[in-house]
Design a protein around this motif. Structure first.
Motif, PDB file in Angstrom:
ATOM      1  N   PHE A 114      46.775  43.142  46.962  1.00 39.73           N
ATOM      2  CA  PHE A 114      46.105  43.107  45.664  1.00 39.73           C
ATOM      3  C   PHE A 114      46.383  44.391  44.873  1.00 39.73           C
ATOM      4  O   PHE A 114      46.663  44.341  43.660  1.00 39.73           O
ATOM      5  N   LEU A 115      46.345  45.529  45.551  1.00 40.05           N
ATOM      6  CA  LEU A 115      46.600  46.805  44.881  1.00 40.05           C
ATOM      7  C   LEU A 115      48.029  46.871  44.323  1.00 40.05           C
ATOM      8  O   LEU A 115      48.260  47.472  43.270  1.00 40.05           O
ATOM      9  N   GLU A 116      48.953  46.264  44.997  1.00 42.69           N
ATOM     10  CA  GLU A 116      50.335  46.249  44.520  1.00 42.69           C
ATOM     11  C   GLU A 116      50.507  45.289  43.336  1.00 42.69           C
ATOM     12  O   GLU A 116      51.234  45.572  42.390  1.00 42.69           O
ATOM     13  N   ILE A 117      49.809  44.169  43.401  1.00 41.99           N
ATOM     14  CA  ILE A 117      49.950  43.144  42.359  1.00 41.99           C
ATOM     15  C   ILE A 117      49.355  43.600  41.028  1.00 41.99           C
ATOM     16  O   ILE A 117      49.905  43.334  39.959  1.00 41.99           O
ATOM     17  N   ILE A 118      48.236  44.327  41.079  1.00 39.91           N
ATOM     18  CA  ILE A 118      47.597  44.720  39.822  1.00 39.91           C
ATOM     19  C   ILE A 118      48.424  45.757  39.048  1.00 39.91           C
ATOM     20  O   ILE A 118      48.100  46.062  37.884  1.00 39.91           O
ATOM     21  N   LYS A 119      49.470  46.251  39.648  1.00 37.92           N
ATOM     22  CA  LYS A 119      50.359  47.176  38.927  1.00 37.92           C
ATOM     23  C   LYS A 119      51.060  46.465  37.771  1.00 37.92           C
ATOM     24  O   LYS A 119      51.340  47.076  36.741  1.00 37.92           O
ATOM     25  N   HIS A 120      51.365  45.181  37.975  1.00 37.91           N
ATOM     26  CA  HIS A 120      52.130  44.455  36.954  1.00 37.91           C
ATOM     27  C   HIS A 120      51.434  43.195  36.446  1.00 37.91           C
ATOM     28  O   HIS A 120      51.911  42.565  35.508  1.00 37.91           O
ATOM     29  N   CYS A 121      50.331  42.812  37.054  1.00 41.16           N
ATOM     30  CA  CYS A 121      49.577  41.651  36.579  1.00 41.16           C
ATOM     31  C   CYS A 121      48.347  42.151  35.819  1.00 41.16           C
ATOM     32  O   CYS A 121      47.419  42.699  36.418  1.00 41.16           O
ATOM     33  N   ASN A 122      48.356  41.982  34.512  1.00 41.18           N
ATOM     34  CA  ASN A 122      47.294  42.534  33.674  1.00 41.18           C
ATOM     35  C   ASN A 122      46.091  41.594  33.571  1.00 41.18           C
ATOM     36  O   ASN A 122      46.249  40.402  33.355  1.00 41.18           O
ATOM     37  N   ASP A 123      44.925  42.176  33.704  1.00 35.51           N
ATOM     38  CA  ASP A 123      43.683  41.423  33.522  1.00 35.51           C
ATOM     39  C   ASP A 123      42.559  42.425  33.289  1.00 35.51           C
ATOM     40  O   ASP A 123      42.573  43.540  33.842  1.00 35.51           O
ATOM     41  N   GLY A 124      41.592  42.035  32.469  1.00 35.56           N
ATOM     42  CA  GLY A 124      40.506  42.942  32.133  1.00 35.56           C
ATOM     43  C   GLY A 124      39.687  43.401  33.319  1.00 35.56           C
ATOM     44  O   GLY A 124      39.087  44.479  33.287  1.00 35.56           O
ATOM     45  N   VAL A 140      30.815  53.028  32.226  1.00 31.39           N
ATOM     46  CA  VAL A 140      31.971  52.954  33.116  1.00 31.39           C
ATOM     47  C   VAL A 140      31.549  53.022  34.580  1.00 31.39           C
ATOM     48  O   VAL A 140      30.382  53.287  34.901  1.00 31.39           O
ATOM     49  N   ARG A 141      32.547  52.812  35.421  1.00 33.25           N
ATOM     50  CA  ARG A 141      32.305  52.778  36.868  1.00 33.25           C
ATOM     51  C   ARG A 141      33.445  53.490  37.596  1.00 33.25           C
ATOM     52  O   ARG A 141      34.584  53.468  37.133  1.00 33.25           O
ATOM     53  N   GLU A 142      33.133  54.119  38.706  1.00 31.71           N
ATOM     54  CA  GLU A 142      34.162  54.828  39.475  1.00 31.71           C
ATOM     55  C   GLU A 142      35.286  53.849  39.809  1.00 31.71           C
ATOM     56  O   GLU A 142      35.027  52.752  40.339  1.00 31.71           O
ATOM     57  N   ILE A 195      37.585  48.594  41.355  1.00 32.76           N
ATOM     58  CA  ILE A 195      38.732  47.776  41.764  1.00 32.76           C
ATOM     59  C   ILE A 195      38.417  47.019  43.047  1.00 32.76           C
ATOM     60  O   ILE A 195      38.822  45.853  43.202  1.00 32.76           O
ATOM     61  N   LEU A 196      37.676  47.627  43.943  1.00 33.43           N
ATOM     62  CA  LEU A 196      37.280  46.909  45.151  1.00 33.43           C
ATOM     63  C   LEU A 196      36.361  45.743  44.788  1.00 33.43           C
ATOM     64  O   LEU A 196      36.498  44.640  45.341  1.00 33.43           O
ATOM     65  N   SER A 197      35.464  45.954  43.851  1.00 28.29           N
ATOM     66  CA  SER A 197      34.583  44.881  43.390  1.00 28.29           C
ATOM     67  C   SER A 197      35.407  43.753  42.766  1.00 28.29           C
ATOM     68  O   SER A 197      35.104  42.569  42.968  1.00 28.29           O
ATOM     69  N   SER A 198      36.459  44.110  42.022  1.00 27.97           N
ATOM     70  CA  SER A 198      37.339  43.095  41.428  1.00 27.97           C
ATOM     71  C   SER A 198      38.046  42.289  42.507  1.00 27.97           C
ATOM     72  O   SER A 198      38.194  41.068  42.390  1.00 27.97           O
ATOM     73  N   TYR A 199      38.460  42.967  43.565  1.00 29.12           N
ATOM     74  CA  TYR A 199      39.130  42.261  44.658  1.00 29.12           C
ATOM     75  C   TYR A 199      38.172  41.307  45.361  1.00 29.12           C
ATOM     76  O   TYR A 199      38.504  40.137  45.613  1.00 29.12           O
ATOM     77  N   LEU A 200      36.976  41.789  45.669  1.00 32.10           N
ATOM     78  CA  LEU A 200      36.013  40.960  46.390  1.00 32.10           C
ATOM     79  C   LEU A 200      35.552  39.770  45.546  1.00 32.10           C
ATOM     80  O   LEU A 200      35.271  38.695  46.089  1.00 32.10           O
ATOM     81  N   LYS A 232      33.459  44.227  35.401  1.00 33.19           N
ATOM     82  CA  LYS A 232      33.123  44.825  36.694  1.00 33.19           C
ATOM     83  C   LYS A 232      32.450  46.182  36.540  1.00 33.19           C
ATOM     84  O   LYS A 232      32.481  47.018  37.452  1.00 33.19           O
ATOM     85  N   SER A 233      31.847  46.409  35.365  1.00 33.89           N
ATOM     86  CA  SER A 233      31.052  47.625  35.141  1.00 33.89           C
ATOM     87  C   SER A 233      29.715  47.222  34.529  1.00 33.89           C
ATOM     88  O   SER A 233      29.314  47.730  33.475  1.00 33.89           O
ATOM     89  N   ALA A 234      29.059  46.269  35.174  1.00 35.61           N
ATOM     90  CA  ALA A 234      27.746  45.760  34.748  1.00 35.61           C
ATOM     91  C   ALA A 234      27.777  45.158  33.351  1.00 35.61           C
ATOM     92  O   ALA A 234      26.809  45.277  32.584  1.00 35.61           O
ATOM     93  N   CYS A 235      28.859  44.481  33.008  1.00 40.66           N
ATOM     94  CA  CYS A 235      28.972  43.935  31.652  1.00 40.66           C
ATOM     95  C   CYS A 235      27.956  42.824  31.397  1.00 40.66           C
ATOM     96  O   CYS A 235      27.427  42.707  30.276  1.00 40.66           O
ATOM     97  N   THR A 236      27.619  42.015  32.417  1.00 45.01           N
ATOM     98  CA  THR A 236      26.619  40.964  32.242  1.00 45.01           C
ATOM     99  C   THR A 236      25.253  41.575  31.948  1.00 45.01           C
ATOM    100  O   THR A 236      24.528  41.118  31.045  1.00 45.01           O
ATOM    101  N   TYR A 237      24.928  42.605  32.664  1.00 42.98           N
ATOM    102  CA  TYR A 237      23.670  43.333  32.476  1.00 42.98           C
ATOM    103  C   TYR A 237      23.540  43.825  31.033  1.00 42.98           C
ATOM    104  O   TYR A 237      22.530  43.584  30.364  1.00 42.98           O
ATOM    105  N   TRP A 238      24.587  44.471  30.550  1.00 39.98           N
ATOM    106  CA  TRP A 238      24.516  45.062  29.214  1.00 39.98           C
ATOM    107  C   TRP A 238      24.522  44.005  28.111  1.00 39.98           C
ATOM    108  O   TRP A 238      23.822  44.144  27.103  1.00 39.98           O
ATOM    109  N   LYS A 239      25.269  42.954  28.290  1.00 40.14           N
ATOM    110  CA  LYS A 239      25.293  41.912  27.267  1.00 40.14           C
ATOM    111  C   LYS A 239      23.937  41.226  27.138  1.00 40.14           C
ATOM    112  O   LYS A 239      23.493  40.916  26.028  1.00 40.14           O
TER     113      LYS A 239
END
Length: 314
Positions: A208-218, A172-174, A179-184, A118-125
């Motif tokens: 979603f904000l509460e769940i990401i506290k304990h659910c790990n994902d890149g 990196v990204r703000e 995180i909003l981009s990850s949610y959408l 979610k920080s333009a990783c497709t672009y850079w790869k």
């Protein structure tokens, strides 16, 4: 009567003969001169040598085994010394290796590039594929043709990271925007959240904000992929300046030319296919200070290391 007397005489003669044999043996045994202690040690030593030689053949090569062990030890010491010559600590190298999939190694241009979902990783790869002549559409697994830091040994990682001729960069990204981009892109989709977090239902942004506290994902983990102090030596680009940073980085490593520039400007496919335009939706979702405070706390490292402002959105 006579045969009984004969039998008795035969038995008596037999016993007498045995007695004489025993007596002779005893005299020979006790008349034998005693060995001195040193002679006894010599006999014992000879006996042990004979025993080892005949029944334990492996002990005959103890000197060879010691020599082999010493050679292996010398080789290991030489390897360790080679690593020690580098400034980077082996422990740090192992930390880097744990997150090694987030560091693309471009040997052709001596570049190590740290990326995040979610920080333009497709672009850079896609760009890093293009400048290396890798013609593949696959991006997000080892079949992409891109080398990552976890593919190298600890010593090689130490060598590369300690070498000032190698450029180290991160993008990196703000955090609120990311995180909003990850949610959408992920959090709104029931099947994704079921697969990643075992939650089989649609989620609100607050949930979603509460769940990401304990659910790990890149897609919503922090962007600090390397030990903090290493970022002081890196070129750090930010999402809001993606075009200027791209040119700056590629010029720095010697990969910027007219062909690359034309390809970037004319190739729509290099941009993120999962773009969510989250920047223009920030105020809609972060409509209170509580949700922003949660992001500030969860991603305090990202804000501190990358210098993002914690001012509330207005």
């Amino acid at each position: 009567m006579g045969w009984r007397i004969g039998k008795v005489l035969t038995i008596a003669m037999t016993i007498t003969g045995l007695y004489l044999v025993i007596e002779k043996f005893s005299k020979e045994r006790y008349n034998r001169p005693l060995l001195l202690w040193s002679q006894g040690q010599s006999v014992m030593r000879t006996t042990k040598e004979l025993f080892n030689r005949n029944f334990l053949p492996q002990t005959r090569h103890l000197s060879d085994i010691r020599s082999t062990n010493q050679t292996l030890k010398d080789q290991l010491t030489l390897s360790d010394n080679t690593c020690i010559e580098n400034k980077l600590n082996r422990h740090i190298a192992r930390q880097l290796k744990q997150n090694g999939k987030y560091a693309i190694v471009v040997s052709k241009y001596k570049l190590i590039f740290f990326w995040s979902e979610k920080s333009a990783c497709t672009y850079w790869k896609r760009i890093l594929q293009f400048i290396q002549g890798i013609n593949r559409t696959i991006l997000h697994d080892p079949r992409s043709g891109l080398k990552t830091l976890d593919m190298f040994s600890d010593c090689k990682i130490m060598e590369i990271m300690s070498n000032e001729q190698w450029v180290k960069a991160a993008f990196v990204r703000e955090p609120r925007e990311r995180i909003l981009s990850s949610y959408l892109d992920k959090g709104q989709h029931r099947h994704v959240m079921n697969e990643v977090c075992k939650i089989n239902r649609s989620l609100s942004f607050k949930e979603f904000l509460e769940i990401i506290k304990h659910c790990n994902d890149g897609h919503w983990s922090k962007q600090l992929r390397a030990p903090e102090y290493l970022y002081k030596q890196m070129m750090v680009g930010k999402f809001c300046d993606i075009a200027s940073f791209t040119e700056k980085l590629l010029k720095r490593i010697g990969a910027w030319n007219e062909k690359v520039e034309n390809w970037i400007t004319s190739s729509k496919h290099i941009y993120q296919p999962h773009a969510t335009n989250s920047k223009n939706k920030l105020l809609t979702y972060y409509n209170n200070t509580k949700s922003q405070d949660l992001i500030f706390n969860l991603f305090s490292d990202d804000y501190r290391v990358f210098g993002y402002d914690r001012t509330y959105l207005k």
